[in-house]
Design a protein around this motif. Structure first.
Motif, PDB file in Angstrom:
ATOM      1  N   TYR A  37       0.859  -1.187   0.000  1.00 32.54           N
ATOM      2  CA  TYR A  37       0.000   0.000   0.000  1.00 32.54           C
ATOM      3  C   TYR A  37       0.886   1.224   0.000  1.00 32.54           C
ATOM      4  O   TYR A  37       2.097   1.134   0.250  1.00 32.54           O
ATOM      5  CB  TYR A  37      -0.949   0.014   1.204  1.00 32.54           C
ATOM      6  N   GLY A  38       0.299   2.376  -0.292  1.00 34.36           N
ATOM      7  CA  GLY A  38       1.049   3.635  -0.251  1.00 34.36           C
ATOM      8  C   GLY A  38       0.200   4.714   0.382  1.00 34.36           C
ATOM      9  O   GLY A  38       0.243   4.927   1.584  1.00 34.36           O
ATOM     10  N   CYS A  39      -0.658   5.357  -0.428  1.00 33.53           N
ATOM     11  CA  CYS A  39      -1.387   6.541   0.046  1.00 33.53           C
ATOM     12  C   CYS A  39      -2.532   6.222   0.992  1.00 33.53           C
ATOM     13  O   CYS A  39      -2.907   7.044   1.806  1.00 33.53           O
ATOM     14  CB  CYS A  39      -1.940   7.309  -1.152  1.00 33.53           C
ATOM     15  N   LYS A  40      -3.136   5.079   0.856  1.00 33.68           N
ATOM     16  CA  LYS A  40      -4.298   4.638   1.655  1.00 33.68           C
ATOM     17  C   LYS A  40      -5.553   5.481   1.442  1.00 33.68           C
ATOM     18  O   LYS A  40      -6.470   5.430   2.267  1.00 33.68           O
ATOM     19  CB  LYS A  40      -3.961   4.602   3.143  1.00 33.68           C
ATOM     20  N   GLY A  42      -6.812   5.750  -1.984  1.00 35.16           N
ATOM     21  CA  GLY A  42      -7.357   5.372  -3.282  1.00 35.16           C
ATOM     22  C   GLY A  42      -6.773   6.102  -4.469  1.00 35.16           C
ATOM     23  O   GLY A  42      -7.341   6.074  -5.560  1.00 35.16           O
ATOM     24  N   GLY A  43      -5.612   6.764  -4.286  1.00 38.38           N
ATOM     25  CA  GLY A  43      -5.079   7.585  -5.363  1.00 38.38           C
ATOM     26  C   GLY A  43      -3.788   7.114  -6.001  1.00 38.38           C
ATOM     27  O   GLY A  43      -3.339   7.702  -6.985  1.00 38.38           O
ATOM     28  N   CYS A  44      -3.147   6.078  -5.473  1.00 34.60           N
ATOM     29  CA  CYS A  44      -1.767   5.836  -5.927  1.00 34.60           C
ATOM     30  C   CYS A  44      -1.537   4.463  -6.570  1.00 34.60           C
ATOM     31  O   CYS A  44      -0.440   4.190  -7.026  1.00 34.60           O
ATOM     32  CB  CYS A  44      -0.786   6.057  -4.794  1.00 34.60           C
ATOM     33  N   ILE A  45      -2.498   3.571  -6.558  1.00 42.70           N
ATOM     34  CA  ILE A  45      -2.494   2.277  -7.253  1.00 42.70           C
ATOM     35  C   ILE A  45      -1.635   1.197  -6.582  1.00 42.70           C
ATOM     36  O   ILE A  45      -1.707   0.022  -6.971  1.00 42.70           O
ATOM     37  CB  ILE A  45      -2.086   2.426  -8.748  1.00 42.70           C
ATOM     38  N   THR A  46      -0.815   1.573  -5.592  1.00 43.83           N
ATOM     39  CA  THR A  46       0.119   0.609  -4.995  1.00 43.83           C
ATOM     40  C   THR A  46      -0.595  -0.641  -4.474  1.00 43.83           C
ATOM     41  O   THR A  46      -0.048  -1.745  -4.517  1.00 43.83           O
ATOM     42  CB  THR A  46       0.896   1.277  -3.837  1.00 43.83           C
ATOM     43  N   CYS A  47      -1.815  -0.485  -3.964  1.00 42.12           N
ATOM     44  CA  CYS A  47      -2.520  -1.590  -3.298  1.00 42.12           C
ATOM     45  C   CYS A  47      -3.391  -2.395  -4.257  1.00 42.12           C
ATOM     46  O   CYS A  47      -4.164  -3.246  -3.803  1.00 42.12           O
ATOM     47  CB  CYS A  47      -3.384  -1.040  -2.169  1.00 42.12           C
ATOM     48  N   ILE A  75      -8.917  -1.348  -5.995  1.00 41.28           N
ATOM     49  CA  ILE A  75      -8.062  -0.583  -5.089  1.00 41.28           C
ATOM     50  C   ILE A  75      -8.461  -0.951  -3.661  1.00 41.28           C
ATOM     51  O   ILE A  75      -9.471  -0.478  -3.129  1.00 41.28           O
ATOM     52  CB  ILE A  75      -8.244   0.925  -5.388  1.00 41.28           C
ATOM     53  N   CYS A  77      -7.484  -0.350  -0.701  1.00 44.37           N
ATOM     54  CA  CYS A  77      -7.513   0.555   0.459  1.00 44.37           C
ATOM     55  C   CYS A  77      -8.837   1.279   0.598  1.00 44.37           C
ATOM     56  O   CYS A  77      -9.118   1.833   1.661  1.00 44.37           O
ATOM     57  CB  CYS A  77      -6.361   1.555   0.413  1.00 44.37           C
TER      58      CYS A  77
HETATM   59  S1  FES Z   1      -2.717   2.646  -1.083  1.00 42.63           S
HETATM   60 FE1  FES Z   1      -2.731   4.150  -2.615  1.00 42.63          FE
HETATM   61  S2  FES Z   1      -4.374   3.534  -3.855  1.00 42.63           S
HETATM   62 FE2  FES Z   1      -4.482   2.198  -2.173  1.00 42.63          FE
END
Ligand code: FES
Lengths: 121, 451
Positions: A37-40, A42-47, A75, A77
């Motif tokens: 995960y990254g931003c948590k 819903g904006g960064c796609i990591t998850c 997504i 998160c």
């Molecule tokens: S953690 Fe960034 S989109 Fe889910």
């Protein structure tokens, strides 16, 4: 509390009972699933994970374009399960998530929701 | 000027060039987006050719959490507080673009083994300032400002976070963002009361990856902004249009009296130059235009994608990287209106000109660069941003990034890749990682500003 069963196909079909109202990332991580995960928010796609079966509500996500959504990406998160679901998780599920934008352009209806045109039938 | 001094940095760019050679390098390495569930970390690399561990990672400082995407970083103090004996260049501020966490790293106590001093939690920054996605860190006298590319929900334009010297949140630095649509990099030149800022995109646009079509939908920047630095508000915008698509790294001359500065437009693969003319008006022009290159498997030519530019401390040379082509170029900009190409080297890239260098397969292209203060050694890393790496260089997952060094001829111009220096991040203990920005304890060519 409404409970849904989440199956992780690429982790030996492990199953987890989750609260239908909580984001999947939180529910699964709380139960020990090691997820990126990254931003948590819903904006960064990591998850991103790939939905194989089931239905989710991920209206709050802004990371995916329509092609990625059509390819089953979720997504985690911000997504809540609307039914029991089966996922592939982690970067092994990202085979269709990334593409070279010069070699494989998006059709107008495949862009992100705010700029996509509706597909002519 | 500096009789009272024993603060950080140097009295002038010329003094900085005489500083001792860098012995260690601090470089960011990431696992975010790689599939390895480990924190991103700050590497210390031995850059002393007389040391037995030369060209090796000698320590690794892991961040407390995963998923930060460490990217750029900056010092707590630079030559802008050279006259302030109470200040010390001791701490690196290392932001996570995705998490918004700010890591304050103590590099001064043991330069070969930095330690985490403090973390400012991303949630606290979002709650207090409605900002996210930290990028460029510059100190400003004893204070620190950081460009933040989004609001708390990742929408543009974000703003500027102001920290005091004890790393406490003061609030928003800017009085107004005016009509600015996006943020990215910035640099200031106090004697002209000016700051220049550039534009990438909203975090929600660039973080998931690059959709080329979104450029046409105006989701990426094509303007740069001149600020009234004292009033902390934008006063003039240059619309660069097709010549300036995605203007990223901003560099003023180091000479504090100069008004000349440059920005690299990544997608247009141009260098834009600005200056204040004799009438006191700010002007801009395109001075370098990197041609797109044909590719055997591409239906369209490949753009260079200038991901970084840098000026030598004496302002004589401009370096740029074409991340997709795979070359680094050196231009003599003694006349900033008429740059002369004086050197070029190849490493990685999509054109296949240098797939392997010093025995290491280069995955990615030349991306972040840092030049020694004397202008002779340019350290280069190959990863751009996790999601963009995954799109253009998917093999970087298994190969990792690498760091190389380029020897630069400061007399006649010219560049050569050093045959003895290579750090292969594909062989890191926790698996292949990707290396990004580099800084030196004594200051470097993208840190120091003179008031
Ligand atoms: S953690 Fe960034 S989109 Fe889910």
């Amino acid at each position: 509390m409404t409970t849904r069963t989440i199956t992780i196909a690429n982790r030996g079909n492990a199953t987890y009972a989750v609260d239908a109202k909580k984001p999947l990332l939180d529910s699964l991580r709380d139960q020990g699933v090691d997820l990126p995960y990254g931003c948590k928010y819903g904006g960064c796609i990591t998850c991103a994970a790939k939905l194989i079966e089931g239905e989710v509500n991920q209206k709050a996500q802004v990371a995916l374009n329509n092609r990625q959504i059509n390819d089953g990406y979720v997504i985690l998160c911000v997504a809540r399960p609307l039914s029991d679901c089966t996922f592939d998780i982690g970067v092994e599920s990202h085979d269709r998530l990334y593409r070279n934008p010069f070699l494989d352009p998006l059709e107008p209806h495949e862009l992100k929701a705010d700029i996509a045109t509706t597909k002519d039938q | 000027m500096s009789e009272t001094c024993c603060g950080p940095g140097y009295a002038s760019p010329a003094e900085a060039m005489k500083a001792p050679r860098e012995k260690v390098l601090y470089t960011i390495a990431i696992y975010t987006g790689t599939g390895i569930q480990k924190p991103d970390y700050l590497c210390t690399i031995d850059a002393d050719p007389d040391s037995p561990t030369y060209s090796q990672v000698i320590s690794r400082l892991e961040m407390p959490g995963i998923g930060d995407e460490l990217h750029h970083m900056g010092w707590n103090a630079c030559s802008s507080c050279h006259d302030d004996a109470s200040m010390e260049r001791k701490y690196l501020i290392v932001p996570g673009v995705r998490s918004t966490n700010l890591h304050i790293v103590d590099c001064g106590t043991d330069p070969r083994n930095p330690k985490l001093h403090k973390v400012i939690d991303g949630a606290e920054i979002k709650a207090k300032t409605n900002l996210s996605a930290p990028h460029t860190v510059h100190c400003l006298g004893s204070d620190i400002i950081i460009s933040m590319l989004g609001d708390a929900k990742g929408n543009a334009p974000g703003g500027y976070l102001h920290l005091n010297k004890d790393f406490e949140i003061v609030g928003r630095w800017e009085e107004s963002m005016g009509d600015i649509k996006f943020g990215y990099d910035f640099w200031y030149q106090p004697r002209h009361n000016v700051m220049v800022s550039s534009e990438w995109a909203a975090p929600n646009t660039f973080m998931p990856g690059f959709d080329l079509e979104e450029v046409g939908h105006l989701k990426y920047g094509r303007e740069i902004h001149l600020w009234d630095f004292e009033k902390k508000e934008p006063k003039q915008t240059f619309y660069l249009g097709e010549d300036g698509l995605i203007p990223l790294e901003v560099r003023f001359h180091h000479d504090p009296d100069s008004s000349h500065g440059f920005v690299g437009a990544a997608l247009s693969a141009n260098i834009i130059h600005w200056w204040k003319d004799a009438a006191g008006e700010w002007q801009w022009e395109k001075i370098i235009d990197v041609e797109n290159e044909p590719h055997p498997e591409w239906p369209i030519p490949v753009p260079g994608v200038i991901s970084v530019i840098l000026l030598s401390m004496d302002d004589r040379f401009l370096y740029l990287c074409n991340w997709l082509h795979g070359d680094i170029r050196q231009y003599d900009i003694s006349d900033p209106h008429r740059p002369v190409l004086t050197g070029q080297v190849w490493m990685g890239g999509l054109l296949g000109k240098a797939p392997e260098v010093n025995g290491v397969k280069v995955t990615g292209g030349p991306q972040m660069i840092q030049l020694s203060l004397d202008g002779k050694r340019l350290y280069v890393t190959t990863s751009l941003f996790s999601t963009w790496d995954n799109q253009f260089y998917p093999e970087i997952r298994t190969n990792g990034g690498c760091m190389l060094m380029v020897n630069c001829d400061t007399d006649n111009g010219g560049m050569e890749i050093d045959p003895d220096f290579v750090v292969d991040f594909g062989r890191e203990p926790n698996g292949p990682s990707r290396c990004h920005e580099t800084r030196y304890p004594g200051g470097d060519c993208t840190s120091d500003i003179w008031i």
